[in-house]
Design an enzyme around this catalytic site. Structure first.
Site, mmCIF file in Angstrom:
data_model
loop_
_atom_site.group_PDB
_atom_site.id
_atom_site.type_symbol
_atom_site.label_atom_id
_atom_site.label_comp_id
_atom_site.label_asym_id
_atom_site.label_seq_id
_atom_site.Cartn_x
_atom_site.Cartn_y
_atom_site.Cartn_z
ATOM 1 N N CYS A 76 38.631 43.117 30.326
ATOM 2 C CA CYS A 76 38.478 42.428 32.144
ATOM 3 C C CYS A 76 38.026 41.217 32.125
ATOM 4 C CB CYS A 76 37.745 43.159 32.240
ATOM 5 S SG CYS A 76 35.963 43.375 31.553
ATOM 6 N N HIS B 17 31.392 44.972 33.585
ATOM 7 C CA HIS B 17 32.833 45.315 34.206
ATOM 8 C C HIS B 17 33.115 43.979 35.371
ATOM 9 C CE1 HIS B 17 37.323 46.513 34.341
ATOM 10 N NE2 HIS B 17 36.687 46.530 35.421
ATOM 11 N N HIS C 273 42.602 44.521 38.098
ATOM 12 C CA HIS C 273 41.168 43.856 37.083
ATOM 13 C C HIS C 273 42.033 44.206 35.881
ATOM 14 C CE1 HIS C 273 40.103 48.357 37.860
ATOM 15 N NE2 HIS C 273 40.777 48.121 38.607
#
Length: 412
Positions: free
Chosen positions: A318, A369, A381
């Site tokens: 990510c 994240h 993402h």
């Protein structure tokens, strides 16, 4: 010779670290088979005292990720990978992950037999709704493998089927038209009980009580809004939006990332290896970064696979994804979700604009994240979740996991 009987119970990283059961525990049928010594889950006592308070937890976190495979959430593996710059994921833990991965046998991509159906009774340009039945399925510019690849589709993505050429469906997805082999598409001409996302393309679109223009309007939705697509009838999508349910013409809704069918299939191995793409950068960006420009760059990588520690167009984690995209826009970011918190200006959730970085918190990390906000409560993402197909996808901030673990946002 001493014989021992070992019972195996599957836990998530959070369960092992906290020593108690929680909502992240999974049934043993969902767990990845383990052939490893218990030593893989032990942390070094000396190292525990030298790291930041949550560092020791991550030392075990990566090993725990090797034995768990949840479908509806970002993984502990991702949280560890995106905090590796804080020394929370050492080489020993990474080796454990690689060893566990080497013991798994990849599954072949599932092919669903396509049954020919009568000509659609559609009254719009959409003949049917198709659901991608494998991972790594390619949309091509024409009906054959010799045509160029337009994008890589994630499993369970929905496409609008507009026709058929031999064994290939002509499809539309998020404004892009192309062809996908019918072997990897489940076709629905009349169906309910689905759950996908569509973006309205008309200035104002009426939601009607039935699948035709003669039915009464029960509501309306503006251009750019996202609706939940729950079915299809005669080329009209059954949708729900802000409490109103009804039908809208398939001609004015672009199916896109952000939703999936209720029954999710397990992760599968792509039939083709992903192809590295080079973004088409229009011109250098100076001064304040254009949010829409960042979003346009990010969307070129939809379908790119999730790769632990990855930061190139062949695969991302990510923070590697956000670092790569922003570097194309002239902004330098570190590889690490927590580290990226130190860059840019903090913005509230109610003030989000396209191009803002959105952060999430789980597994004891400051930031586990990160993704890029694109508008309409959506963000793009590199997802480690098996639910999302472990690739670059667009998801909604209102989805249970992301809403519950939302942390903050930064603007550049």
């Amino acid at each position: 010779m001493l014989a021992a009987l070992v019972g195996v119970t599957a836990f998530t990283g959070a369960t092992i670290l906290n020593g108690q059961m929680d909502s992240h525990a999974v049934d043993v049928t969902q767990a990845v088979p383990v052939v490893a010594s218990a030593g893989l889950l032990q942390t070094d006592a000396a190292a525990d005292t030298a790291l930041v308070p949550y560092a020791a937890r991550f030392s075990a976190l990566v090993s725990a990720a090797a034995i768990t495979a949840l479908e509806d959430m970002e993984t502990a593996e991702d949280a560890a990978a995106n905090n590796s710059d804080l020394k929370q994921a050492g080489s020993t833990a990474k080796a454990a992950l690689q060893a566990a991965a080497a013991e798994e046998t990849p599954e072949e991509s599932a092919k669903e037999e396509t049954v020919e159906v009568p000509v659609s009774a559609s009254t719009t340009g959409v003949a049917a709704l198709g659901v991608i039945s494998g991972t790594g399925v390619r949309m091509r510019s024409g009906p054959g493998t010799g045509y160029s690849i337009l994008m890589t589709m994630r499993q369970n993505a929905a496409v609008a089927i507009t026709g058929k050429d031999g064994s290939w469906y002509k499809v539309l997805y998020d404004g892009t038209s192309g062809c996908i082999s019918a072997d990897y598409v489940t076709r629905y001409e009349s169906a309910g009980g689905l759950r996908h996302t569509g973006r309205v393309t008309a200035d104002t679109l009426n939601i009607r009580s039935g699948p035709d223009s003669g039915s009464s309007a029960v509501g309306s939705v503006q251009s750019g809004a996202y609706v939940t697509v729950t079915g299809i009838e005669k080329g009209w999508y059954a949708v729900s939006y802000n409490g109103a349910s009804g039908y809208v013409s398939g001609d004015y809704v672009a199916l896109c990332a952000g939703g999936s069918t209720a029954a999710e299939a397990p992760a599968e191995t792509p039939a083709e290896a992903p192809v590295e793409e080079t973004p088409a950068v229009s011109e250098p960006v100076t001064g304040t970064v254009s949010g829409s420009y960042v979003v346009s760059l990010a969307q070129q990588y939809l379908g790119t696979p999730y790769v632990y520690g990855g930061s190139s167009a062949s695969g991302f984690d990510c923070s590697g994804f956000t670092m790569y995209v922003f570097s194309q826009a002239g902004v330098s970011l570190p590889h690490g979700a927590t580290s990226q918190l130190s860059y840019g200006t903090e913005v509230s959730r109610s003030d989000l604009q396209p191009g803002d970085l959105v952060f999430f918190q789980d597994y004891g990390a400051v930031a586990s994240h990160v993704g890029i906000y694109i508008g309409g409560d959506q963000f793009i993402h590199a997802s480690s979740s098996y639910y999302n197909g472990r690739c670059v996808v667009t998801s909604s901030l209102t989805e249970t996991y992301y809403d519950g673990h939302y942390y903050t946002a930064r603007r550049h």
